[in-house]
Design a protein around this motif. Structure first.
Motif, PDB file in Angstrom:
ATOM      1  N   TYR A   1      -8.659   8.534  -9.084  1.00 52.94           N
ATOM      2  CA  TYR A   1      -8.900   9.178  -7.792  1.00 52.94           C
ATOM      3  C   TYR A   1      -9.177  10.677  -7.945  1.00 52.94           C
ATOM      4  O   TYR A   1      -9.701  11.301  -7.017  1.00 52.94           O
TER       5      TYR A   1
ATOM      6  N   GLN B   1      -9.321   2.977   7.384  1.00 59.39           N
ATOM      7  CA  GLN B   1      -8.621   2.642   6.136  1.00 59.39           C
ATOM      8  C   GLN B   1      -8.895   3.715   5.080  1.00 59.39           C
ATOM      9  O   GLN B   1      -9.362   3.454   3.983  1.00 59.39           O
TER      10      GLN B   1
ATOM     11  N   ASP C   1      -5.276   5.024   8.875  1.00 58.13           N
ATOM     12  CA  ASP C   1      -4.721   4.075   7.902  1.00 58.13           C
ATOM     13  C   ASP C   1      -3.340   3.680   8.400  1.00 58.13           C
ATOM     14  O   ASP C   1      -2.704   4.441   9.124  1.00 58.13           O
ATOM     15  N   PHE C   2      -2.871   2.479   8.000  1.00 57.10           N
ATOM     16  CA  PHE C   2      -1.528   2.093   8.469  1.00 57.10           C
ATOM     17  C   PHE C   2      -0.421   2.508   7.523  1.00 57.10           C
ATOM     18  O   PHE C   2       0.751   2.286   7.805  1.00 57.10           O
TER      19      PHE C   2
ATOM     20  N   ASP D   1      -2.737   0.518  12.758  1.00 53.09           N
ATOM     21  CA  ASP D   1      -3.470  -0.646  12.298  1.00 53.09           C
ATOM     22  C   ASP D   1      -4.935  -0.507  12.741  1.00 53.09           C
ATOM     23  O   ASP D   1      -5.203   0.015  13.837  1.00 53.09           O
ATOM     24  N   VAL D   2      -5.844  -0.970  11.920  1.00 53.74           N
ATOM     25  CA  VAL D   2      -7.269  -0.893  12.276  1.00 53.74           C
ATOM     26  C   VAL D   2      -7.530  -1.501  13.656  1.00 53.74           C
ATOM     27  O   VAL D   2      -8.310  -0.961  14.436  1.00 53.74           O
TER      28      VAL D   2
ATOM     29  N   HIS E   1      -7.071   5.572   3.301  1.00 52.88           N
ATOM     30  CA  HIS E   1      -6.225   5.652   2.110  1.00 52.88           C
ATOM     31  C   HIS E   1      -5.778   7.098   1.868  1.00 52.88           C
ATOM     32  O   HIS E   1      -5.340   7.748   2.809  1.00 52.88           O
TER      33      HIS E   1
ATOM     34  N   TYR F   1      -5.315  -1.112  -9.172  1.00 48.94           N
ATOM     35  CA  TYR F   1      -6.608  -0.996  -9.853  1.00 48.94           C
ATOM     36  C   TYR F   1      -6.856   0.361 -10.504  1.00 48.94           C
ATOM     37  O   TYR F   1      -7.976   0.648 -10.913  1.00 48.94           O
TER      38      TYR F   1
ATOM     39  N   GLY G   1     -14.954   0.946   4.021  1.00 53.55           N
ATOM     40  CA  GLY G   1     -15.337   0.029   2.954  1.00 53.55           C
ATOM     41  C   GLY G   1     -14.585   0.223   1.654  1.00 53.55           C
ATOM     42  O   GLY G   1     -13.521   0.820   1.607  1.00 53.55           O
ATOM     43  N   ILE G   2     -15.169  -0.301   0.587  1.00 52.36           N
ATOM     44  CA  ILE G   2     -14.604  -0.271  -0.777  1.00 52.36           C
ATOM     45  C   ILE G   2     -13.147  -0.738  -0.748  1.00 52.36           C
ATOM     46  O   ILE G   2     -12.207   0.007  -1.010  1.00 52.36           O
ATOM     47  N   GLY G   3     -12.998  -2.001  -0.407  1.00 56.58           N
ATOM     48  CA  GLY G   3     -11.658  -2.576  -0.379  1.00 56.58           C
ATOM     49  C   GLY G   3     -10.995  -2.411   0.973  1.00 56.58           C
ATOM     50  O   GLY G   3      -9.786  -2.188   1.028  1.00 56.58           O
TER      51      GLY G   3
ATOM     52  N   TRP H   1       0.821  -1.223   0.000  1.00 56.65           N
ATOM     53  CA  TRP H   1       0.000   0.000   0.000  1.00 56.65           C
ATOM     54  C   TRP H   1       0.848   1.263   0.000  1.00 56.65           C
ATOM     55  O   TRP H   1       0.469   2.279  -0.588  1.00 56.65           O
TER      56      TRP H   1
HETATM   57  C1  LIG Z   1      -8.589   0.091  -1.144  1.00 60.39           C
HETATM   58  S1  LIG Z   1      -8.065   1.171   0.141  1.00 60.39           S
HETATM   59  C2  LIG Z   1      -9.657   1.476   0.770  1.00 60.39           C
HETATM   60  C3  LIG Z   1      -9.854   2.912   0.908  1.00 60.39           C
HETATM   61  C4  LIG Z   1     -10.931   3.644   0.183  1.00 60.39           C
HETATM   62  N1  LIG Z   1     -12.057   2.852  -0.151  1.00 60.39           N
HETATM   63  C5  LIG Z   1     -10.351   4.327  -1.019  1.00 60.39           C
HETATM   64  O1  LIG Z   1     -10.377   3.736  -2.114  1.00 60.39           O
HETATM   65  O2  LIG Z   1      -9.865   5.440  -0.896  1.00 60.39           O
HETATM   66  C6  LIG Z   1      -7.412   0.108   1.399  1.00 60.39           C
HETATM   67  C7  LIG Z   1      -6.661   0.883   2.497  1.00 60.39           C
HETATM   68  O3  LIG Z   1      -6.570   0.037   3.634  1.00 60.39           O
HETATM   69  C8  LIG Z   1      -5.336   0.292   4.278  1.00 60.39           C
HETATM   70  N2  LIG Z   1      -5.068  -0.861   5.138  1.00 60.39           N
HETATM   71  C9  LIG Z   1      -4.927  -2.158   4.771  1.00 60.39           C
HETATM   72  N3  LIG Z   1      -4.759  -2.939   5.846  1.00 60.39           N
HETATM   73  C10 LIG Z   1      -4.799  -2.120   6.935  1.00 60.39           C
HETATM   74  C11 LIG Z   1      -4.684  -2.337   8.333  1.00 60.39           C
HETATM   75  N4  LIG Z   1      -4.496  -3.555   8.815  1.00 60.39           N
HETATM   76  N5  LIG Z   1      -4.784  -1.268   9.149  1.00 60.39           N
HETATM   77  C12 LIG Z   1      -4.954  -0.005   8.651  1.00 60.39           C
HETATM   78  N6  LIG Z   1      -5.058   0.256   7.330  1.00 60.39           N
HETATM   79  C13 LIG Z   1      -4.987  -0.791   6.482  1.00 60.39           C
HETATM   80  C14 LIG Z   1      -4.359   0.499   3.139  1.00 60.39           C
HETATM   81  O4  LIG Z   1      -3.210   1.221   3.541  1.00 60.39           O
HETATM   82  C15 LIG Z   1      -5.231   1.272   2.136  1.00 60.39           C
HETATM   83  O5  LIG Z   1      -5.020   2.652   2.256  1.00 60.39           O
END
Ligand SMILES: C[S@@+](CC[C@H](N)C(=O)[O-])C[C@H]1O[C@@H](n2cnc3c(N)ncnc32)[C@H](O)[C@@H]1O
Length: 276
Positions: free
Chosen positions: A25, A60, A81-82, A107-108, A62, A195, A126-128, A12
């Motif tokens: 974006y 999360q 976000d991490f 971390d979440v 992003h 993506y 959400g959304i990933g 990420w």
């Molecule tokens: C697809 S993005 C989802 C964000 C949002 N839907 C977007 O598109 O802007 C996934 C995010 O989750 C974060 N992430 C993944 N695993 C994580 C964790 N364990 N703790 C905190 N953040 C995490 C990643 O750094 C990334 O920024």
């Protein structure tokens, strides 16, 4: 096996600047138009209601495009976000748009300790997001821990049925290739692409992901004290989830070109923490 967080964060960290520079974006649109909202939040508008004055946390978050959009709707927003590079992009977006966003790198699963127990009216995610977390029950505990009694979870996420599908093979069929239910062992991917439209080739290519069935998600939320207030499945997703098989509509949503009623691509779930 390396810690899943280290692998996923490295991936990420590389994606964040590529995403911020990508047309998908649309960062420039937020700078050009103070009323611009992300496509994801625009889709959510009819369900979100009035969030003015609410204390919201975007888990999360992003690069902060959805977080900023929620702030533009009047909520006081925190993003978590991490990924440090992702948060650097979010901070820059906030600075350049003159928006106050509180941002936490964590971390979440550590969100309650970092952002505050019971400190929020709204958790948005959400959304990933959920696919990066091994244990949905632990996630539900975190969401409950962040909200005040009566606070609301707003989740629009990729549908577990979509996450379970194999790569399109070109014959128009959707084929179930991966687990629908949560498994302790991760799905291990090795992929140098992301993506969005970009020339960037990732160097940290290995990620670990998990699916969680819809019933598992609902059950986890009920078991930590939530009341389900809405659950809607959508035939579309805000990204091209099955390349070659989907068409994009004028709102930026992708659905199957042929017989889209075959597949739930995303869902919106809302739940309120009991005890207000
Ligand atoms: C697809 S993005 C989802 C964000 C949002 N839907 C977007 O598109 O802007 C996934 C995010 O989750 C974060 N992430 C993944 N695993 C994580 C964790 N364990 N703790 C905190 N953040 C995490 C990643 O750094 C990334 O920024």
């Amino acid at each position: 096996m390396a810690d899943y967080r280290e692998l996923n964060r490295a991936n990420w960290d590389e994606r964040a600047p590529a995403h911020a520079a990508s047309p998908g974006y649309g960062v420039q649109r937020f700078l050009d138009d103070p009323d611009h909202l992300s496509g994801v939040v625009r889709f959510d508008l009819p369900r979100l209601g009035d969030i003015r004055g609410q204390r919201g946390i975007h888990l999360q978050c992003h690069i902060g495009t959805d977080t900023l959009s929620l702030a533009r709707l009047g909520a006081t927003m925190t993003g978590l976000d991490f990924s440090a590079p992702a948060l650097a992009e979010a901070a820059e977006l906030a600075r350049r748009t003159g928006t106050v966003l509180r941002l936490h790198q964590a971390d979440v699963y550590d969100a309650v300790e970092v952002a505050g127990a019971g400190a929020f009216d709204l958790v948005y995610t959400g959304i990933g997001a959920l696919c990066w977390l091994p244990d949905i029950r632990r996630w539900a505990e975190v969401v409950a821990g962040l909200l005040r009694p009566g606070g609301r979870l707003f989740l629009r996420e990729g549908h577990p049925m979509l996450w379970a599908l194999a790569e399109p093979s070109g014959d128009g069929r959707v084929v179930v290739g991966f687990p629908y239910f949560e498994r302790p062992e991760p799905l291990v991917w090795d992929d140098a692409t992301t993506y969005v439209e970009t020339d960037v080739v990732l160097r940290s290519t290995v990620t670990h992901e998990w699916n969680h069935g819809l019933g598992e998600i609902v059950t986890a939320l009920l078991s930590v004290g939530f009341e389900l207030t809405a659950l809607e499945e959508h035939d579309s997703a805000p990204w091209d989830a099955l390349p070659g098989m989907m068409v994009r509509d004028e709102h930026g949503e992708f659905r199957l070109r042929d017989s889209p009623e075959r597949l739930a691509c995303t869902y919106t779930l809302q739940a309120v923490l009991r005890g207000s």
